[in-house]
Design an enzyme around this catalytic site. Sequence first.
Site, PDB file in Angstrom:
ATOM      1  N   GLY A  40       0.839  -1.200   0.000  1.00 12.44           N
ATOM      2  CA  GLY A  40       0.000   0.000   0.000  1.00 12.44           C
ATOM      3  C   GLY A  40       0.869   1.242   0.000  1.00 12.44           C
ATOM      4  O   GLY A  40       0.552   2.233   0.657  1.00 12.44           O
ATOM      5  N   GLY A  41       1.948   1.183  -0.757  1.00 10.99           N
ATOM      6  CA  GLY A  41       2.908   2.296  -0.749  1.00 10.99           C
ATOM      7  C   GLY A  41       2.713   3.286  -1.871  1.00 10.99           C
ATOM      8  O   GLY A  41       3.550   4.167  -2.072  1.00 10.99           O
ATOM      9  N   GLY A  70      -1.195   7.879   0.049  1.00 10.15           N
ATOM     10  CA  GLY A  70      -1.543   8.010   1.461  1.00 10.15           C
ATOM     11  C   GLY A  70      -0.417   7.697   2.438  1.00 10.15           C
ATOM     12  O   GLY A  70       0.733   8.108   2.263  1.00 10.15           O
ATOM     13  N   GLY A 128       1.164   4.908   3.191  1.00 10.01           N
ATOM     14  CA  GLY A 128       2.271   4.092   2.692  1.00 10.01           C
ATOM     15  C   GLY A 128       3.256   4.900   1.871  1.00 10.01           C
ATOM     16  O   GLY A 128       4.478   4.746   2.019  1.00 10.01           O
ATOM     17  N   TYR A 151     -15.150  -3.842   8.213  1.00  9.15           N
ATOM     18  CA  TYR A 151     -13.823  -3.204   8.160  1.00  9.15           C
ATOM     19  C   TYR A 151     -13.147  -3.268   9.531  1.00  9.15           C
ATOM     20  O   TYR A 151     -11.984  -3.680   9.651  1.00  9.15           O
ATOM     21  CB  TYR A 151     -13.975  -1.749   7.703  1.00  9.15           C
ATOM     22  CG  TYR A 151     -12.691  -0.944   7.759  1.00  9.15           C
ATOM     23  CD1 TYR A 151     -11.682  -1.148   6.824  1.00  9.15           C
ATOM     24  CD2 TYR A 151     -12.486   0.015   8.757  1.00  9.15           C
ATOM     25  CE1 TYR A 151     -10.500  -0.413   6.872  1.00  9.15           C
ATOM     26  CE2 TYR A 151     -11.315   0.763   8.811  1.00  9.15           C
ATOM     27  CZ  TYR A 151     -10.322   0.535   7.872  1.00  9.15           C
ATOM     28  OH  TYR A 151      -9.148   1.259   7.926  1.00  9.15           O
TER      29      TYR A 151
HETATM   30  N1  LIG Z   1      -6.842   7.251   6.159  1.00  5.43           N
HETATM   31  C1  LIG Z   1      -7.393   6.892   7.290  1.00  5.43           C
HETATM   32  O1  LIG Z   1      -8.178   7.666   7.873  1.00  5.43           O
HETATM   33  C2  LIG Z   1      -7.081   5.558   7.893  1.00  5.43           C
HETATM   34  C3  LIG Z   1      -7.439   5.337   9.221  1.00  5.43           C
HETATM   35  C4  LIG Z   1      -7.141   4.110   9.816  1.00  5.43           C
HETATM   36  C5  LIG Z   1      -6.519   3.121   9.080  1.00  5.43           C
HETATM   37  N2  LIG Z   1      -6.203   3.355   7.775  1.00  5.43           N
HETATM   38  C6  LIG Z   1      -5.538   2.271   7.054  1.00  5.43           C
HETATM   39  O2  LIG Z   1      -4.315   2.776   6.570  1.00  5.43           O
HETATM   40  C7  LIG Z   1      -3.900   1.977   5.460  1.00  5.43           C
HETATM   41  C8  LIG Z   1      -3.461   2.913   4.360  1.00  5.43           C
HETATM   42  O3  LIG Z   1      -4.601   3.636   3.936  1.00  5.43           O
HETATM   43  P1  LIG Z   1      -4.557   5.125   3.395  1.00  5.43           P
HETATM   44  O4  LIG Z   1      -5.457   5.910   4.234  1.00  5.43           O
HETATM   45  O5  LIG Z   1      -3.171   5.558   3.183  1.00  5.43           O
HETATM   46  O6  LIG Z   1      -5.350   4.906   2.020  1.00  5.43           O
HETATM   47  P2  LIG Z   1      -4.918   4.881   0.504  1.00  5.43           P
HETATM   48  O7  LIG Z   1      -4.238   6.144   0.130  1.00  5.43           O
HETATM   49  O8  LIG Z   1      -6.132   4.463  -0.224  1.00  5.43           O
HETATM   50  O9  LIG Z   1      -3.822   3.726   0.447  1.00  5.43           O
HETATM   51  C9  LIG Z   1      -4.180   2.383   0.367  1.00  5.43           C
HETATM   52  C10 LIG Z   1      -3.016   1.654  -0.270  1.00  5.43           C
HETATM   53  O10 LIG Z   1      -3.325   0.248  -0.264  1.00  5.43           O
HETATM   54  C11 LIG Z   1      -3.113  -0.244  -1.578  1.00  5.43           C
HETATM   55  N3  LIG Z   1      -3.959  -1.397  -1.834  1.00  5.43           N
HETATM   56  C12 LIG Z   1      -5.296  -1.499  -1.709  1.00  5.43           C
HETATM   57  N4  LIG Z   1      -5.692  -2.740  -2.049  1.00  5.43           N
HETATM   58  C13 LIG Z   1      -4.564  -3.432  -2.374  1.00  5.43           C
HETATM   59  C14 LIG Z   1      -4.321  -4.749  -2.819  1.00  5.43           C
HETATM   60  N5  LIG Z   1      -5.312  -5.634  -2.983  1.00  5.43           N
HETATM   61  N6  LIG Z   1      -3.035  -5.106  -3.084  1.00  5.43           N
HETATM   62  C15 LIG Z   1      -2.032  -4.229  -2.948  1.00  5.43           C
HETATM   63  N7  LIG Z   1      -2.204  -2.950  -2.529  1.00  5.43           N
HETATM   64  C16 LIG Z   1      -3.464  -2.563  -2.258  1.00  5.43           C
HETATM   65  C17 LIG Z   1      -3.451   0.902  -2.480  1.00  5.43           C
HETATM   66  O11 LIG Z   1      -2.863   0.634  -3.730  1.00  5.43           O
HETATM   67  P3  LIG Z   1      -3.485   1.176  -5.102  1.00  5.43           P
HETATM   68  O12 LIG Z   1      -3.238   2.631  -5.090  1.00  5.43           O
HETATM   69  O13 LIG Z   1      -2.724   0.453  -6.139  1.00  5.43           O
HETATM   70  O14 LIG Z   1      -4.938   0.836  -5.061  1.00  5.43           O
HETATM   71  C18 LIG Z   1      -2.808   2.047  -1.729  1.00  5.43           C
HETATM   72  O15 LIG Z   1      -1.415   2.082  -1.992  1.00  5.43           O
HETATM   73  C19 LIG Z   1      -5.053   1.079   5.126  1.00  5.43           C
HETATM   74  O16 LIG Z   1      -4.831  -0.208   5.638  1.00  5.43           O
HETATM   75  C20 LIG Z   1      -6.237   1.731   5.831  1.00  5.43           C
HETATM   76  O17 LIG Z   1      -7.247   0.821   6.149  1.00  5.43           O
HETATM   77  C21 LIG Z   1      -6.467   4.538   7.165  1.00  5.43           C
END
Ligand SMILES: NC(=O)c1ccc[n+]([C@@H]2O[C@H](COP(=O)([O-])OP(=O)(O)OC[C@H]3O[C@@H](n4cnc5c(N)ncnc54)[C@H](OP(=O)(O)O)[C@@H]3O)[C@@H](O)[C@H]2O)c1
Length: 249
Positions: free
Chosen positions: A13-14, A17, A19, A150
Amino acid sequence: MGRLTGKTALITGGTTGIGLATARLFLQEGARVAIVGVDPERVASAAHMLGAGAIALCADVASKTAMEGVAARLKAEFGTLDVVFANAGIAQPMPFSDVDDGHIERQFDVNFKGVVYTIQAALPLLNNPASVVLTSTTMIDQGVAGMSVYAATKAAVRSLARTLSAELAPRGVRVNAISPGLIDTPIYGKLGLPAQAVQEWAGQLMAKVPAGRFGQAEEVARAVLFMASDDSLYMMGENLLFDGGMATV
Ligand SMILES: NC(=O)c1ccc[n+]([C@@H]2O[C@H](COP(=O)([O-])OP(=O)(O)OC[C@H]3O[C@@H](n4cnc5c(N)ncnc54)[C@H](OP(=O)(O)O)[C@@H]3O)[C@@H](O)[C@H]2O)c1
């Protein structure tokens, strides 16, 4: 000297966001970094942003075979790994009465199985010591309507940090979770909801945040750096809440 000089790191997930911000920081701190995403365009865009110091790979974390392929590539490129940030995840809000097999399977596939397959594939490469950081969520510590599945996937992830710490400590691998609160990332555009509904929902959740604002991905990245580096060598099986007080105050 950077806090990760000479180290190698895998970040799932890099591409966007949390990552991506963590990949940037790890590079600044001297690590060699590999990122994984599933969307080819976002993988290419992240590769461009991170530059030559990073390897960007397209793979679905929910596929054991794909993650074994990632590990094979990293064995060839890095030899070994010091840090794994198993961070890839998706969030799909849904009223509990509408929850069905597909909704459960997709989120468990990516959020839970994806973490399992990432760590399993990386295990043979992990050095002693090594640090594994898992992304959970503050929503495992409070009830947020519409997030039943979730939150359950992320509670399972938090649980893994304890179990794997017990299992992997003898070989020098410590495993911790980070639980972000409301962090300003592209995830809110991927919820499958109209923009207006997302804004209203985020507004309601914000009322629960004593800090009074969204967190930034770069702030989470600094906490992950602490957990990945030797600064946190004595921290094991822990869950670091990083949520502006949302679940605690
Ligand atoms: N933002 C928040 O408020 C928040 C709060 C609590 C926890 N989180 C957690 O933080 C983590 C990062 O989320 P974020 O907020 O940074 O969101 P984000 O920007 O949507 O990042 C999600 C990342 O996960 C990748 N991803 C999704 N499905 C995948 C798959 N099947 N295989 C490989 N990569 C995949 C995406 O890749 P693609 O770009 O290629 O789709 C993207 O790089 C997640 O686990 C999320 O649940 C977020």
